[in-house]
Scaffold this active site. Sequence first.
Site, mmCIF file in Angstrom:
data_model
loop_
_atom_site.group_PDB
_atom_site.id
_atom_site.type_symbol
_atom_site.label_atom_id
_atom_site.label_comp_id
_atom_site.label_asym_id
_atom_site.label_seq_id
_atom_site.Cartn_x
_atom_site.Cartn_y
_atom_site.Cartn_z
ATOM 1 N N GLU A 212 -1.286 -8.847 3.833
ATOM 2 C CA GLU A 212 -1.108 -9.299 5.211
ATOM 3 C C GLU A 212 -2.417 -9.788 5.828
ATOM 4 O OE1 GLU A 212 -1.813 -4.791 5.732
ATOM 5 O OE2 GLU A 212 -1.139 -6.206 4.194
ATOM 6 N N CYS B 111 0.829 -1.207 0.000
ATOM 7 C CA CYS B 111 0.000 0.000 0.000
ATOM 8 C C CYS B 111 0.875 1.273 0.000
ATOM 9 C CB CYS B 111 -0.987 -0.019 1.162
ATOM 10 S SG CYS B 111 -2.366 1.127 0.917
ATOM 11 N N HIS C 208 -3.545 -5.218 0.333
ATOM 12 C CA HIS C 208 -3.047 -5.592 1.658
ATOM 13 C C HIS C 208 -2.980 -7.111 1.801
ATOM 14 C CE1 HIS C 208 -2.866 -1.726 3.925
ATOM 15 N NE2 HIS C 208 -3.626 -1.344 2.911
#
Length: 268
Positions: free
Chosen positions: A223, A113, A221
């Site tokens: 994660e 990001c 994202h």
Amino acid sequence: MRRPLIGVIANPHDIDNRYAIHGSGVINTEALARVSGVLPMIIPADPRIVQLGDLLAQCDGFLLTGGRPNVHPSEYGEAETAAHGAFDRARDAITLPLIRACVARGQPVFGICRGFQEINVAMGGSLWPEIRDLPGRMNHRMPPAGSLEEQFALRHPVTLTEGGVFHRLLGAREVMTNSLHGQGINRPGKGIVIDGVAPDGTPEAIYVKDAPGFTLAVQWHPEWHACEDPVSRPLFEAFGAAARTWVRDKARREAAGEFVGIGAAFTA
């Protein structure tokens, strides 16, 4: 072999609007520890207390996380406007030279990001201040309401370059991703290869051409649910593998008296 130590670039936060901290999302460190197999260490993004040379010497790679503040437009030669939003000049001062040093040294760096945007700016590129204001573009921002599951839900496909780095790594030409960003790449920086795009043409996956090490970055994202998500997991696994290669090569060079330390970082 020891676990690679990965510096996680932190963001500033205030608890109850009065107690300042340097922080990062738990999902960042969990993805690194559980999927990449590395030891995460949160790094304060403050040039008053952190020096570039120390970071390069102590860490084996870096995760550039997302964050609400944006890269200041002066870093790519533009004037500040209201559309550019909030800034974190201290983080700019840490991450931009750090990225250039890592690219020059072959030290692994993974951008997410804001980290994706930082890699482009560090290499001389520029950003659009607000993607959704551009003709024909969709709103890539986080939904303003709902649970975290709803806000981080998969929102659009990303088409990857046939035979490119991300296609080979992820095993598909098209993948589904979440979308939680306002800004995006305008002019690609030197060596920046756009390897994946959203349906509206917004760049979503990049790497630095001919860099000697891992320089992958994504606008989404990964994660979030990194252990289970079939797109996220290969990215963090590849980053962990790159960090282990760095550790092995560094140990070999030092044993042979070949490792020259951090000098190359300051000539990028």
